[in-house]
Write a protein that holds these residues in place. Sequence first.
Motif, short mmCIF file in Angstrom:
data_model
loop_
_atom_site.label_atom_id
_atom_site.label_comp_id
_atom_site.label_asym_id
_atom_site.label_seq_id
_atom_site.Cartn_x
_atom_site.Cartn_y
_atom_site.Cartn_z
N HIS A 79 0.81 -1.22 0.00
CA HIS A 79 0.00 0.00 0.00
C HIS A 79 0.85 1.28 0.00
CE1 HIS A 79 -2.94 -3.00 1.06
NE2 HIS A 79 -3.88 -2.13 0.77
N PHE A 80 2.16 1.12 0.06
CA PHE A 80 3.10 2.24 0.07
C PHE A 80 3.80 2.34 -1.28
CE2 PHE A 80 2.61 1.38 4.52
CZ PHE A 80 2.88 2.57 5.19
N THR A 81 4.27 3.54 -1.60
CA THR A 81 5.09 3.77 -2.78
C THR A 81 6.42 4.37 -2.33
OG1 THR A 81 3.10 4.25 -4.07
CG2 THR A 81 5.21 4.95 -5.01
N PRO A 82 7.53 3.77 -2.73
CA PRO A 82 8.82 4.37 -2.36
C PRO A 82 9.11 5.60 -3.20
CG PRO A 82 9.16 2.38 -3.65
CD PRO A 82 7.68 2.53 -3.46
N ARG A 83 9.83 6.54 -2.61
CA ARG A 83 10.21 7.76 -3.33
C ARG A 83 11.56 8.23 -2.81
NH1 ARG A 83 6.84 13.41 -3.27
NH2 ARG A 83 8.26 14.56 -4.62
N LYS A 84 12.44 8.60 -3.73
CA LYS A 84 13.74 9.14 -3.37
C LYS A 84 13.77 10.61 -3.78
CE LYS A 84 16.30 4.86 -3.61
NZ LYS A 84 17.48 4.17 -4.12
N LEU A 85 14.30 11.44 -2.88
CA LEU A 85 14.39 12.87 -3.13
C LEU A 85 15.80 13.36 -2.85
CD1 LEU A 85 11.46 12.42 -1.28
CD2 LEU A 85 11.11 14.51 -2.55
N LYS A 86 16.18 14.39 -3.54
CA LYS A 86 17.49 15.01 -3.33
C LYS A 86 17.36 16.14 -2.30
CE LYS A 86 19.94 12.82 -6.44
NZ LYS A 86 20.93 11.88 -5.97
N LYS A 87 18.48 16.51 -1.74
CA LYS A 87 18.54 17.64 -0.82
C LYS A 87 17.86 18.85 -1.48
CE LYS A 87 21.99 20.28 1.75
NZ LYS A 87 23.41 20.35 2.12
N HIS A 88 17.02 19.55 -0.75
CA HIS A 88 16.28 20.74 -1.15
C HIS A 88 15.01 20.45 -1.97
CE1 HIS A 88 19.45 23.12 0.55
NE2 HIS A 88 20.33 22.70 -0.32
N GLN A 89 14.73 19.19 -2.31
CA GLN A 89 13.47 18.87 -2.98
C GLN A 89 12.34 18.91 -1.96
OE1 GLN A 89 14.56 15.15 -5.33
NE2 GLN A 89 12.93 16.02 -6.58
N PHE A 90 11.13 19.21 -2.46
CA PHE A 90 9.95 19.29 -1.60
C PHE A 90 9.16 17.99 -1.59
CE2 PHE A 90 10.79 23.74 -2.26
CZ PHE A 90 10.40 24.34 -1.06
N LEU A 91 8.75 17.56 -0.41
CA LEU A 91 7.74 16.51 -0.26
C LEU A 91 6.36 17.14 -0.36
CD1 LEU A 91 8.83 14.26 2.76
CD2 LEU A 91 8.37 13.50 0.43
N VAL A 92 6.20 18.28 0.29
CA VAL A 92 4.93 19.01 0.34
C VAL A 92 5.24 20.49 0.13
CG1 VAL A 92 3.05 19.73 1.90
CG2 VAL A 92 3.86 17.36 1.94
N GLN A 93 4.37 21.17 -0.62
CA GLN A 93 4.50 22.61 -0.78
C GLN A 93 3.19 23.28 -0.39
OE1 GLN A 93 6.43 22.51 -4.90
NE2 GLN A 93 7.34 24.33 -3.95
N ALA A 94 3.31 24.38 0.35
CA ALA A 94 2.14 25.14 0.78
C ALA A 94 1.28 25.49 -0.43
CB ALA A 94 2.58 26.41 1.51
N GLY A 95 -0.04 25.35 -0.23
CA GLY A 95 -0.99 25.66 -1.29
C GLY A 95 -1.38 24.47 -2.15
N MET A 96 -0.65 23.40 -2.04
CA MET A 96 -0.93 22.23 -2.87
C MET A 96 -1.68 21.17 -2.07
SD MET A 96 2.56 21.95 -5.10
CE MET A 96 1.74 21.06 -6.39
N ALA A 97 -2.27 20.22 -2.77
CA ALA A 97 -2.93 19.09 -2.12
C ALA A 97 -1.88 18.19 -1.49
CB ALA A 97 -3.75 18.30 -3.15
N VAL A 98 -2.25 17.56 -0.39
CA VAL A 98 -1.34 16.63 0.29
C VAL A 98 -1.96 15.24 0.20
CG1 VAL A 98 -0.24 16.02 2.48
CG2 VAL A 98 -0.48 18.42 1.82
N GLU A 99 -1.39 14.41 -0.61
CA GLU A 99 -1.96 13.10 -0.87
C GLU A 99 -1.44 12.02 0.07
OE1 GLU A 99 -3.18 12.22 -4.56
OE2 GLU A 99 -3.72 14.31 -4.77
N CYS A 100 -0.25 12.23 0.66
CA CYS A 100 0.39 11.14 1.39
C CYS A 100 0.91 11.58 2.76
CB CYS A 100 1.58 10.61 0.58
SG CYS A 100 1.11 9.81 -0.96
N ASP A 101 1.03 10.56 3.60
CA ASP A 101 1.81 10.63 4.83
C ASP A 101 3.11 9.93 4.47
OD1 ASP A 101 2.61 10.88 7.47
OD2 ASP A 101 1.11 9.52 8.28
N TYR A 102 4.22 10.38 5.04
CA TYR A 102 5.53 9.89 4.62
C TYR A 102 6.25 9.25 5.80
CZ TYR A 102 4.45 12.96 0.75
OH TYR A 102 3.83 13.56 -0.31
N PHE A 103 6.74 8.04 5.58
CA PHE A 103 7.59 7.36 6.56
C PHE A 103 9.02 7.49 6.05
CE2 PHE A 103 9.87 3.52 8.00
CZ PHE A 103 9.77 3.73 9.37
#
Length: 185
Positions: free
Chosen positions: A25-49
């Motif tokens: 039920h989870f999707t893995p995601r890799k992000l680089k330094k300074h990338q956004f998981l969530v940005q103000a004003g946008m929809a939030v679809e996920c909780d992140y572990f």
Amino acid sequence: MHPLSSHIEKITPLTDAEFDYILSHFTPRKLKKHQFLVQAGMAVECDYFVISGLVKAYFTSEDGKQHILQFGMEDWWITDFQAYFNGTAATLDIDCIEDTEVLCLPLVNREKLCADLHKIEHFFRKKSNGGYVALQRRILSLMNNSAKERYEALLAQYPTLFQRVPKTLIASYLGVSRETLSRLS
């Protein structure tokens, strides 16, 4: 053992089949330094572990000042909970302080897991209760403790955070200026 499995098993035991079902039920995601998981004003679809790395959740006031609400490191959950649970636009930004790997859990999948597995409903209830307690302690600390007391408590509770986070971010989290933090440390 998978980091999510060991995290859940701190609260409730799982069979391998149950964990495989949960992980699906989870999707893995890799992000680089300074990338956004969530940005103000946008929809939030996920909780992140957080599997690895470090993120910060913050609010930017009208004067452009960042107010850090939370750091998220390995074995922690993070999202804009108001937006996630209420289906509203995010009021927080969450971005990566380090290269980060997370597992993303959409709300619909969380609800399905809770409906299908009582163990997971129990797990999330326990995690939520712990989060409420931590939030209450943080608010009371901001209201009652001096900057020095807040600094010392943070250092005692999360000593490794100070090697991973710039002092300007620690100052923002504590609600003090960078100069004040320098005098405290």
